[in-house]
Write an enzyme that holds these catalytic residues in place. Structure first.
Site, short mmCIF file in Angstrom:
data_model
loop_
_atom_site.label_atom_id
_atom_site.label_comp_id
_atom_site.label_asym_id
_atom_site.label_seq_id
_atom_site.Cartn_x
_atom_site.Cartn_y
_atom_site.Cartn_z
CG ASN A 150 -1.90 1.15 1.20
OD1 ASN A 150 -2.87 1.08 0.45
ND2 ASN A 150 -1.68 2.20 1.96
CD GLU A 151 -1.11 5.84 0.21
OE1 GLU A 151 -0.68 6.05 1.35
OE2 GLU A 151 -1.98 6.53 -0.33
CD GLU A 315 -6.18 4.66 -0.12
OE1 GLU A 315 -6.00 5.72 0.51
OE2 GLU A 315 -5.53 3.63 0.11
CD1 TRP A 323 -4.67 9.74 9.60
CD2 TRP A 323 -2.59 9.40 10.37
NE1 TRP A 323 -4.02 8.92 8.71
CE2 TRP A 323 -2.73 8.70 9.16
CE3 TRP A 323 -1.36 9.34 11.03
CZ2 TRP A 323 -1.71 7.93 8.60
CZ3 TRP A 323 -0.33 8.59 10.49
CH2 TRP A 323 -0.50 7.89 9.27
CD GLU A 365 -6.04 6.10 8.26
OE1 GLU A 365 -6.93 5.46 7.69
OE2 GLU A 365 -5.00 6.46 7.68
C1 GAL Z 1 -3.86 6.81 2.41
C2 GAL Z 1 -3.71 5.36 2.79
C3 GAL Z 1 -4.94 4.82 3.48
C4 GAL Z 1 -5.38 5.78 4.54
C5 GAL Z 1 -5.61 7.15 3.95
C6 GAL Z 1 -6.07 8.18 4.97
O1 GAL Z 1 -2.62 7.41 2.17
O2 GAL Z 1 -3.44 4.56 1.68
O3 GAL Z 1 -4.66 3.56 4.03
O4 GAL Z 1 -4.42 5.79 5.53
O5 GAL Z 1 -4.41 7.60 3.40
O6 GAL Z 1 -5.08 8.50 5.89
#
Ligand code: GAL
Length: 676
Positions: A150-151, A315, A323, A365
């Site tokens: 992920n990222e 996303e 956060w 989150e």
């Molecule tokens: C993205 C990440 C998600 C979530 C989102 C909000 O960067 O891929 O898992 O963390 O940000 O913080």
């Protein structure tokens, strides 16, 4: 045939975390998603423990049950390798998997991406888990594709563990073969940094005055990128053995110190992006005077398009940011989710997946809201998603359309990373990057980022390469050929003064570009802080020579001085030279670009308002264009909290309303129109 990004339609999705919710919610959640037009979900990216709760013990029941339900409901699934969150048992027993800060202190368990790509132990765990997941889930009919990790490089994009030192030594050894070559490349004779054994070569740690040898740091960024690419490929190569025909591999980017082009070429079918334009409204970083705000995400989307001409959004913002400790931002106003979704589609996304379905009620989150709030009740944002679902169906015909822009901004990783090391380079880059984007936006010029060395330049008419400090022979030759064939190239100050190691060349500047731009640079300087604005005058129009001034001299019979400095230490000297070169022309501007300067170039090079005959647009709205089968789809996006007026200059069909529109009309706040 791929299930998404197949040129057949625009598809909506969402991110779902079965492991966060009681099983009793699953079926209802899937039905509710389908009811609002969500056809794809992404799952599993942080769920390592659900597959390997203890070292070497694999269990698949949890996701088997969920995937079977998804299949039954008709929901398609993007499945992830969960490697962004290695388990606690691993961090505790094998601390060598952990990344470290520059002092070598380990990052501990408790957030995510605490691993380092170069840990041999972590690679072993990854390899085994990916094999297990691929073998077990690869054939599941609900799965349509895979996301790696992920990222990559998001949480941290610098690595300083012991394994990184060892891997960096290997990287350097492979690149330079001999220590003499490395010492020469890094100029280690300066300040007696000469290495006498490979074991002495380390990742760049803390040093006095916080300034490590820049050539070493440039190679370090290349090394970080190489590490990430190799780690992604390790996963992709395994998964490819198990994929069903038509299933794809992707990841969600795009982050720093990473050659995303190489990553994509080696491991992915296409890139996806995570788009959170609401960052523009974060309470602590909000800048009222920033004209573009959430519209700036169009710049990021153009970066994704430079990697994959048609891409996905894994996303997409669907709620407030936050956060528990940072990034507080308000909920999207009614209409903004629609605007941001169409912003993504306007720039090349054929798949848009919302982050996330339900807002998490625990963890870091809890304030990063998804579509639904904590209770899960129907809400205003869910209704908006349903409405977006209806809207995007009307855009199916443009699926697969590409940008077809005639204007581009050239870029390459060497210069991007050099500007991270070098504050002279960074200062001009920052200024021109922001100014060019603003000028292109305000003049409604669709543009692409064009990545050297691989990009095909042939479709472009005007290319800006603002501050290519590092030039290579290969890259310069490509530019020369393109200009000779009729292209118009604009280069800015500080071009060509470095080689591929980031060392300054002992040459007349602008080095390798000198012949192409017909210019010599006898002297150069920053604009002094007490000098005020330095201006240039180009055929009576004045514009700023920002930040820096190269003193120019036209060289050769085809070079002509177009503008001179007004003010500054080179007042009266040439500031802009145009060189006729083959069928095209190269411009050398001796400064960084202000917005007015960039706009002046767009006008003089006849690139401004390319759709001006169809649409008269105020600067408050964006124009983005996608082209398919000879048809141009013109997206007009209003980011303002107020209505704005536009003028449609001849009858055109607007796809979202299905009406034919003509003349002056009002766009509501956040409204988007798609003309054809
Ligand atoms: C993205 C990440 C998600 C979530 C989102 C909000 O960067 O891929 O898992 O963390 O940000 O913080």
């Amino acid at each position: 045939m791929r299930a998404i990004l197949n040129g057949e339609g625009i598809v909506l999705g969402t991110c779902y975390y079965p492991e966060h919710w009681k099983k009793e919610l699953w079926a209802e959640d899937l039905s509710r998603m389908l009811a609002v037009g969500i056809e794809v979900i992404r799952i599993g990216e942080f769920a390592w423990n659900k597959f390997e709760p203890q070292e070497g013990q694999f269990t698949f029941d949890f996701f088997d049950e969920f995937l079977d339900l998804a299949q039954e409901k008709g929901m398609k699934v993007i499945f992830c390798t969960p490697t962004a969150t290695p388990p606690a048992w691993m961090s505790a027993k094998y601390p060598e998997i952990l990344n470290a800060d520059r002092d070598g202190h380990l990052y501990r368990h408790g957030n995510r991406q605490h691993y380092t790509y170069n840990s041999v132990k972590f690679q072993e765990f990854t390899r085994r888990l990916t094999e297990e997941l691929g073998a077990h889930y690869g054939s599941h009919p609900a799965i349509i594709g895979w996301q790696l990790d992920n990222e990559f490089n998001c949480s941290l994009n610098e690595f300083y563990a012991e394994s990184d030192t060892i891997a960096f030594q290997e990287f350097c050894r492979e690149k330079y073969r001999t220590l003499d070559a490395l010492n020469e490349a890094w100029g280690t004779v300066f300040w007696n940094q000469t290495y006498t054994a490979w074991e002495e070569v380390d990742v760049p740690r803390k040093v006095p005055a916080d300034s490590v040898n820049p050539h070493r740091v440039l190679d370090y960024y290349r090394f970080v990128s190489d590490s990430a690419c190799r780690y992604a490929k390790l996963q992709a190569d395994i998964l490819r053995k198990y994929l069903k025909p038509g299933d794809f591999i992707t990841t969600n980017g795009i982050f720093g110190n990473l050659d995303n082009h190489r990553l994509t070429k080696e491991s992915l079918d296409f890139m996806m992006y995570d788009s959170y334009p609401n960052f523009a409204y974060c309470l602590d970083d909000y800048r009222a005077e920033d004209f573009l705000k959430d519209r700036k995400w169009s710049r990021n989307l153009a970066q994704v398009r430079a990697i994959s001409p048609v891409f996905g959004i894994m996303e997409q913002q669907s709620g407030a940011n936050g956060w528990v400790n940072r990034m507080e931002a308000p909920t999207p106003r009614p209409g903004q989710m629609t605007l941001w979704t169409l912003q993504s589609i306007a720039h090349g996304a054929d798949f848009v997946s919302y982050f996330r379905w339900r807002t998490c009620t625990f963890g870091t989150e809890i304030y990063w809201h998804g579509i639904l709030d904590y209770s899960g009740r129907d809400n205003r944002r869910l209704l908006e998603v349903a409405d977006i679902g209806d809207k995007v169906k009307r855009l199916d015909r443009l699926a697969g359309a590409v940008s077809g822009a005639k204007v581009g901004i050239l870029q390459d990783y060497d210069n991007i990373w050099d500007a991270q090391v070098d504050s002279w380079h960074a200062r001009v880059d920052r200024k021109s990057g922001a100014s060019l984007f603003m000028a292109l936006q305000q003049n409604h010029v669709p543009f692409d980022f064009v990545s050297l060395p691989e990009a095909d330049l042939s479709g472009y008419e005007v290319l800006f390469y603002p501050h290519a400090a590092i030039l290579t022979k290969e890259g310069t030759k490509k530019l020369e050929d393109w200009v000779a064939a009729g292209g118009k190239l604009v280069m800015g100050c500080r071009t060509g003064y470095k080689d591929a190691h980031g060392k300054c060349v002992m040459d007349y500047l602008p080095g390798l570009a000198a012949k192409l731009v017909g210019t010599d640079i006898p002297e150069y300087s920053f604009v002094a802080p007490d000098e005020g604005k330095v201006m240039v005058s180009w055929d009576g129009e004045r514009a700023e020579a920002a930040v820096f001034c190269d003193q120019l001299e036209a060289v050769g019979e085809h070079a002509k001085v177009l503008a001179r400095y007004e003010g500054g230490c080179f007042a009266g000297a040439p500031a802009l030279v145009r060189n006729a070169y083959g069928a095209g022309e190269a411009y050398y501007f001796g400064a960084a670009f202000g917005v007015d300067t960039a706009e002046l170039f767009l006008r003089r090079l006849e690139a401004a308002e390319p759709y001006g005959e169809q649409l008269l647009l105020p600067k408050e709205v964006e124009l983005a264009v996608r082209k398919k089968d000879g048809t141009a789809y013109l997206f007009v996006l209003n980011y303002q909290h107020e209505a704005v007026e536009i003028e449609v200059k001849r009858p055109m069909q607007e796809l979202l309303s299905g009406q034919t529109l003509n003349g002056k009309l009002k766009m509501k706040p956040y409204e988007v129109m798609v003309f054809v």
